[in-house]
Design a protein around this motif. Structure first.
Motif, PDB file in Angstrom:
ATOM      1  N   ARG A   1      50.046 -42.725   0.612  1.00 55.15           N
ATOM      2  CA  ARG A   1      49.833 -43.916   1.338  1.00 55.15           C
ATOM      3  C   ARG A   1      50.422 -45.213   0.328  1.00 55.15           C
TER       4      ARG A   1
ATOM      5  N   VAL B   1      51.165 -43.302   8.258  1.00 52.78           N
ATOM      6  CA  VAL B   1      50.081 -42.568   8.806  1.00 52.78           C
ATOM      7  C   VAL B   1      50.475 -41.313   8.905  1.00 52.78           C
TER       8      VAL B   1
ATOM      9  N   TYR C   1      40.981 -42.303   8.415  1.00 48.63           N
ATOM     10  CA  TYR C   1      41.922 -41.284   8.379  1.00 48.63           C
ATOM     11  C   TYR C   1      41.196 -40.192   9.268  1.00 48.63           C
TER      12      TYR C   1
END
Length: 130
Positions: free
Chosen positions: A54, A60, A20
């Protein structure tokens, strides 16, 4: 807290945290002089937010947009609703595609003799002959 405590506190695996950070969904935490990467409670809350989004199937890219709205004090619920509505439409399309795949496989299974004969309608379909 450091990078090893962050996964325990947030429920997000260390590898996912690094990912991330690398794709820019969350800011990278700079290491201290001793090499630790301290995470604040705000970081943990953000990681939980990302993990929950998620878990709801958001990409994303969409998670980044949701985070931007969440961190913006002037966000409008209409913006969130629009983003979620787009996601619901994407899910609906995936459901249709999965149902089509399922129907095809059920049909192929019904056509398969399931005996010792080497011919199989499922394999023929996969090869493109059925």
């Amino acid at each position: 807290m450091n990078i090893s405590a962050a996964p325990r506190q947030s429920g997000v695996p260390r590898k996912a945290i690094r990912n991330y950070e690398s794709v820019g969904v969350i800011p990278e935490v700079a290491p201290t002089s001793s090499g630790y990467r301290p995470h604040t409670q705000s970081d943990i809350d953000t990681l939980r937010f990302v993990q929950n989004a998620r878990g709801l199937g958001f990409s994303v890219r969409h998670v980044g947009a949701l985070l931007g709205l969440w961190h913006d004090r002037a966000w409008a619920s209409a913006d969130v609703k629009e983003l979620v509505s787009v996601h619901v439409e994407e899910i609906d399309q995936k459901i249709i595609e999965l149902q089509d795949m399922r129907n095809t496989l059920v049909h192929l299974t019904d056509c398969c003799h399931g005996d010792d004969w080497p011919g199989c309608s499922v394999l023929q379909k996969v090869v493109g002959c059925a």
